[in-house]
Write an enzyme that holds these catalytic residues in place. Structure first.
Site, PDB file in Angstrom:
ATOM      1  N   CYS A  55       0.847  -1.193   0.000  1.00  0.00           N
ATOM      2  CA  CYS A  55       0.000   0.000   0.000  1.00  0.00           C
ATOM      3  C   CYS A  55       0.886   1.248   0.000  1.00  0.00           C
ATOM      4  O   CYS A  55       1.965   1.256   0.596  1.00  0.00           O
ATOM      5  CB  CYS A  55      -0.907   0.000   1.220  1.00  0.00           C
ATOM      6  N   CYS A 113       1.884  -9.148   6.750  1.00  0.00           N
ATOM      7  CA  CYS A 113       0.620  -8.433   6.879  1.00  0.00           C
ATOM      8  C   CYS A 113      -0.536  -9.312   7.326  1.00  0.00           C
ATOM      9  O   CYS A 113      -1.640  -8.820   7.546  1.00  0.00           O
ATOM     10  CB  CYS A 113       0.258  -7.769   5.555  1.00  0.00           C
TER      11      CYS A 113
END
Length: 248
Positions: free
Chosen positions: A195, A223
């Site tokens: 991101c 993540c």
């Protein structure tokens, strides 16, 4: 004519992908649209291997990353699946904690990853017997023991990492050899891309994943998609030296 090293690796890779497709007809590549995943995408689509491909649009990806979705269609004539997070859950999280809460703690960062990545992945994997990733051992400390194949207890299905033993040079030799499209951010110092708010370019000499969640220690940089890596890494750390594999 004797095939080059790149061609040998490519032949081995495509054979492996065909084997996975034969054993797990519903298997799919979870693509982050990174260089490794573009190599796998090219292998699957150019060789007409019956494996699905999907990506997760977290809502916070770089424009360059999202652009690859259209590039794939233009190059190979086939669209990949795009899964997105539950809008209301993300809106509630932002309302409760703010749009940049992930900088405040690992717990809040993982909560954001859970909503934007893990939950969509769980939906994308429903009904599948296996999934594939572009992970490599060389990428980080949490992936140093990454196997080619494993059972992912976190998601309850088989998981394949066909590029586990590939080096960075292997990936880029394949990209050049087969003219595979890739994210232009790789040319701007981004070896690992996630991101936008959580990714920066790396400095010379830094670990390839140093630009991911750079405010955290290297042993927490997963993540939730590959939570099994953290468990494997921790198991290795706490394993008695006599039980570890030691190479001279």
């Amino acid at each position: 004519m004797i095939p080059t090293d790149t061609e040998q690796k490519w032949n081995t890779l495509t054979a492996r992908l065909r084997q996975i497709a034969a054993n797990y007809p519903q298997a799919a590549l979870a693509s982050s649209l990174a260089a490794e995943d573009m190599v796998l995408t090219h292998a699957i689509l150019s060789e007409h291997i019956p494996l699905a491909i999907f990506t997760l649009d977290t809502g916070r990806l770089h424009a360059e990353t999202l652009g690859l979705i259209d590039t794939i269609v233009a190059r190979y004539g086939r669209a990949i699946e795009v899964w997105t997070p539950e809008r209301h859950a993300v809106e509630q999280h932002v309302s409760d904690h703010g749009a940049f809460a992930f900088y405040e703690s690992i717990a809040l960062r993982k909560a954001c990853c859970q909503l934007r990545k893990v939950e969509p992945l769980q939906r994308a994997l429903q009904g599948r017997g296996a999934w594939l990733t572009g992970q490599r051992r060389e990428q980080s400390t949490t992936r140093s023991d990454l196997p080619d194949a494993e059972f992912d207890a976190h998601f309850g299905l088989h998981k394949f990492n066909p590029l586990a033993l590939w080096h960075d040079t292997d990936v880029w030799e394949g990209i050049r050899r087969f003219d595979i499209p890739y994210n232009p951010l790789h040319d701007r110092g981004y070896p690992s891309i996630g991101c936008e708010p959580c990714t920066r370019a790396v400095r010379p000499g830094e670990d390839p994943r140093a630009g991911r969640w750079w405010w955290e220690s290297s042993d927490s940089k997963e993540c939730g998609l590959h939570e099994i890596n953290l468990q494997r890494s921790q198991d290795s750390i706490h394993k008695p030296i006599s039980d570890r594999q030691i190479s001279s």
